[in-house]
Write a protein that holds these residues in place. Structure first.
Motif, PDB file in Angstrom:
ATOM      1  N   SER A  42     -85.720 -31.817 -60.168  1.00  0.00           N
ATOM      2  CA  SER A  42     -85.714 -32.210 -61.598  1.00  0.00           C
ATOM      3  C   SER A  42     -83.888 -31.757 -61.845  1.00  0.00           C
ATOM      4  CB  SER A  42     -86.310 -32.218 -62.769  1.00  0.00           C
ATOM      5  OG  SER A  42     -86.249 -30.220 -62.573  1.00  0.00           O
ATOM      6  N   MET A  81     -95.186 -39.997 -55.054  1.00  0.00           N
ATOM      7  CA  MET A  81     -94.703 -39.172 -55.627  1.00  0.00           C
ATOM      8  C   MET A  81     -96.154 -38.553 -56.137  1.00  0.00           C
ATOM      9  SD  MET A  81     -91.982 -38.845 -58.043  1.00  0.00           S
ATOM     10  CE  MET A  81     -91.678 -39.319 -58.905  1.00  0.00           C
ATOM     11  N   TYR A 128     -97.391 -42.099 -58.524  1.00  0.00           N
ATOM     12  CA  TYR A 128     -97.890 -40.881 -58.456  1.00  0.00           C
ATOM     13  C   TYR A 128     -99.079 -40.063 -58.885  1.00  0.00           C
ATOM     14  CZ  TYR A 128     -96.093 -36.625 -61.310  1.00  0.00           C
ATOM     15  OH  TYR A 128     -95.995 -35.318 -62.059  1.00  0.00           O
ATOM     16  N   GLU A 152     -97.383 -31.996 -59.921  1.00  0.00           N
ATOM     17  CA  GLU A 152     -95.308 -30.979 -60.629  1.00  0.00           C
ATOM     18  C   GLU A 152     -95.516 -29.626 -59.565  1.00  0.00           C
ATOM     19  OE1 GLU A 152     -94.626 -31.374 -64.209  1.00  0.00           O
ATOM     20  OE2 GLU A 152     -92.540 -32.172 -63.838  1.00  0.00           O
ATOM     21  N   ARG A 160     -89.429 -26.695 -61.490  1.00  0.00           N
ATOM     22  CA  ARG A 160     -89.834 -27.708 -61.384  1.00  0.00           C
ATOM     23  C   ARG A 160     -89.934 -28.484 -60.178  1.00  0.00           C
ATOM     24  NH1 ARG A 160     -94.091 -27.595 -63.021  1.00  0.00           N
ATOM     25  NH2 ARG A 160     -94.837 -25.951 -64.286  1.00  0.00           N
ATOM     26  N   PHE A 161     -90.323 -29.225 -59.270  1.00  0.00           N
ATOM     27  CA  PHE A 161     -90.156 -30.428 -58.671  1.00  0.00           C
ATOM     28  C   PHE A 161     -91.051 -31.471 -57.882  1.00  0.00           C
ATOM     29  CE2 PHE A 161     -91.475 -26.999 -55.286  1.00  0.00           C
ATOM     30  CZ  PHE A 161     -91.649 -27.359 -55.146  1.00  0.00           C
ATOM     31  N   ASN A 162     -90.741 -32.561 -57.671  1.00  0.00           N
ATOM     32  CA  ASN A 162     -91.570 -33.872 -57.186  1.00  0.00           C
ATOM     33  C   ASN A 162     -91.657 -33.829 -56.292  1.00  0.00           C
ATOM     34  OD1 ASN A 162     -93.081 -34.112 -59.587  1.00  0.00           O
ATOM     35  ND2 ASN A 162     -92.080 -35.627 -59.838  1.00  0.00           N
ATOM     36  N   ILE A 188     -87.898 -34.133 -54.190  1.00  0.00           N
ATOM     37  CA  ILE A 188     -86.862 -34.629 -55.979  1.00  0.00           C
ATOM     38  C   ILE A 188     -86.803 -33.524 -56.593  1.00  0.00           C
ATOM     39  CG2 ILE A 188     -86.687 -36.416 -57.323  1.00  0.00           C
ATOM     40  CD1 ILE A 188     -87.837 -37.554 -54.591  1.00  0.00           C
TER      41      ILE A 188
HETATM   42  C1  LIG Z   1     -91.861 -35.693 -61.669  1.00  0.00           C
HETATM   43  O1  LIG Z   1     -92.406 -37.345 -61.312  1.00  0.00           O
HETATM   44  C2  LIG Z   1     -93.313 -37.497 -63.278  1.00  0.00           C
HETATM   45  C3  LIG Z   1     -93.061 -39.017 -62.774  1.00  0.00           C
HETATM   46  O2  LIG Z   1     -92.646 -40.078 -62.465  1.00  0.00           O
HETATM   47  C4  LIG Z   1     -91.793 -37.176 -64.223  1.00  0.00           C
HETATM   48  O3  LIG Z   1     -92.695 -37.984 -65.024  1.00  0.00           O
HETATM   49  C5  LIG Z   1     -91.597 -35.586 -64.243  1.00  0.00           C
HETATM   50  O4  LIG Z   1     -90.606 -35.885 -65.337  1.00  0.00           O
HETATM   51  C6  LIG Z   1     -91.525 -35.623 -62.338  1.00  0.00           C
HETATM   52  N1  LIG Z   1     -90.814 -34.180 -62.575  1.00  0.00           N
HETATM   53  C7  LIG Z   1     -90.010 -33.899 -62.297  1.00  0.00           C
HETATM   54  C8  LIG Z   1     -89.362 -32.099 -62.420  1.00  0.00           C
HETATM   55  O5  LIG Z   1     -89.252 -34.663 -61.878  1.00  0.00           O
END
Ligand SMILES: *[C@@H]1O[C@H](CO)[C@@H](O)[C@H](O)[C@H]1NC(C)=O
Ligand SMILES: *[C@@H]1O[C@H](CO)[C@@H](O)[C@H](O)[C@H]1NC(C)=O
Ligand SMILES: *[C@@H]1O[C@H](CO)[C@@H](O)[C@H](O)[C@H]1NC(C)=O
Ligand SMILES: *[C@@H]1O[C@H](CO)[C@@H](O)[C@H](O)[C@H]1NC(C)=O
Ligand SMILES: *[C@@H]1O[C@H](CO)[C@@H](O)[C@H](O)[C@H]1NC(C)=O
Length: 353
Positions: A78, A115, A159, A118, A84-86, A76
């Motif tokens: 950002s 999820m 998360y 990070e 950065r990524f999740n 996912i």
């Molecule tokens: C990843 O997930 C968390 C919790 O939902 C969120 O706060 C954070 O912004 C996310 N980071 C990215 C890079 O999408």
């Protein structure tokens, strides 16, 4: 007939055992000495990851609240350009859950989608060496068996943050977890203990006009400990002359320290320290100036040259602060070998570093 069948089966079992034995012993002999690197902070051999000292796979398992295997993951991205990524991952199996008895048990089961973050990707080559320290993985390559994730919970039950970088799943890694999980085989984490301490001492090095010095020490523990060397209680500085190596053993580690050529200033106390998450153990080898001089004398006796010797009573008082006075081989003049914390021509200076 019955009997023959039995014999066949026995022969087959013996054959398999033999093959396994050959395989494991070949494996064992393949374990070679590797250089041990020590930084000024005392972490040995690149053991830092995410600011932690212990990142071998078993220690990762012990330090993480939740360990699981996932086959499928999806990045996912950002919206910002932070790189950065999740990840969303589908849990294949939960390897460890809970951890703290006080906290709520984590409700995660096979097939749940969670999820994980990070992570940070898209680093330049230059940044990549710092990447490990910052706990930012490169992207996960697709593979059949998936990855093992080491996680810690957040307030959001879906998360999780990663506590260590994910690693490729291999079934033999599960056996490693078994060893420290206090499970069926009743293996529990254990502080290291010394199994080997061999002062090979100071000897003239074969085929050269140099004196060398070597110590070997080994320890076991669950998880296997890491090792570092100290001289007179301070972190030993390694270089081309002062070399430390290590070899992994099952549940343990063997390290050897080699100094060549030896100088008189190498006299002192050498300590190998083994540490794992459960504790620490050490053993010390003491080398005096006399031993070094003795080895040098053996060397020079062969060459019929002037030996070095400890100063006589006429210049016993030559050195200050408990330094040992020795007459040098080459110029015949007294020199001082200073004790810990002292330096200078006659050990007159205090060296607190
Ligand atoms: C990843 O997930 C968390 C919790 O939902 C969120 O706060 C954070 O912004 C996310 N980071 C990215 C890079 O999408
Ligand atoms: C989860 O998957 C693992 C491996 O496939 C299996 O051993 C385990 O029994 C499963 N657990 C549940 C609760 O289905
Ligand atoms: C080494 O250890 C011995 C015994 O503990 C001690 O007497 C000696 O002073 C130590 N040497 C140095 C250089 O610290
Ligand atoms: C070595 O072990 C002794 C005895 O357990 C302990 O007192 C000492 O602090 C240890 N030294 C190091 C450097 O770990
Ligand atoms: C120490 O002894 C050597 C050899 O006997 C002599 O040459 C030297 O002058 C002496 N040095 C001192 C500081 O007494």
């Amino acid at each position: 007939m019955q009997f023959c069948n039995g014999m066949h089966r026995l022969a087959a079992v013996l054959f398999i055992a033999l093959v396994l034995l050959c395989f494991t012993s070949a494996n064992a002999s393949r374990r070679k000495w590797r250089s041990l690197h020590q930084t000024a902070f005392g972490e040995a051999d690149g053991q830092m990851e995410c600011g932690r000292q212990f990142h071998d796979i078993q220690s990762k398992w012990l330090q993480s609240k939740l360990v699981l295997r996932a086959l499928n993951w999806q990045i996912i991205e950002s919206a910002s350009a932070s790189h950065r990524f999740n990840l969303t991952i589908v849990v294949h199996s939960v390897l460890k859950t809970g951890g703290s008895k006080s906290g709520p048990r984590l409700r995660i089961s096979n097939g749940s989608r969670i999820m994980v973050g990070e992570f940070s990707g898209a680093l330049s080559r230059r940044q990549r060496s710092r990447q490990r320290q910052q706990c930012t993985p490169s992207r996960l390559r697709s593979n059949d068996k998936g990855y093992i994730f080491f996680l810690k919970p957040t307030l959001d039950p879906t998360y999780f943050k990663h506590s260590f970088l994910p690693i490729k799943f291999r079934s033999r890694r599960l056996r490693k977890f078994d060893r420290v999980s206090c499970g069926r085989r009743n293996r529990c984490p254990k502080a290291p203990w010394i199994v080997k301490a061999i002062p090979q001492g100071v000897t003239p090095h074969k085929g050269s006009r140099e004196v060398s010095m070597r110590f070997v020490c080994g320890a076991r523990g669950e998880p296997a400990p890491i090792v570092r060397w100290l001289k007179n209680g301070a972190n030993l500085v390694l270089d081309d002359r002062v070399r430390a190596q290590m070899k992994k053993r099952s549940h343990g580690i063997v390290s050897r320290l080699t100094i060549r050529p030896v100088k008189l200033t190498d006299a002192g106390n050498y300590t190998c320290v083994f540490t794992n998450l459960q504790g620490s153990v050490n053993t010390t080898f003491e080398i005096g100036v006399a031993e070094i001089l003795n080895a040098e004398r053996q060397l020079f006796r062969k060459d019929r040259e002037m030996p070095a010797y400890v100063c006589d009573s006429a210049n016993k008082t030559h050195c200050q602060n408990g330094g040992t006075c020795v007459i040098n081989n080459f110029d015949g003049k007294p020199h001082c070998v200073c004790p810990r914390y002292f330096t200078g021509y006659i050990c007159e200076k205090i060296d607190i570093y």
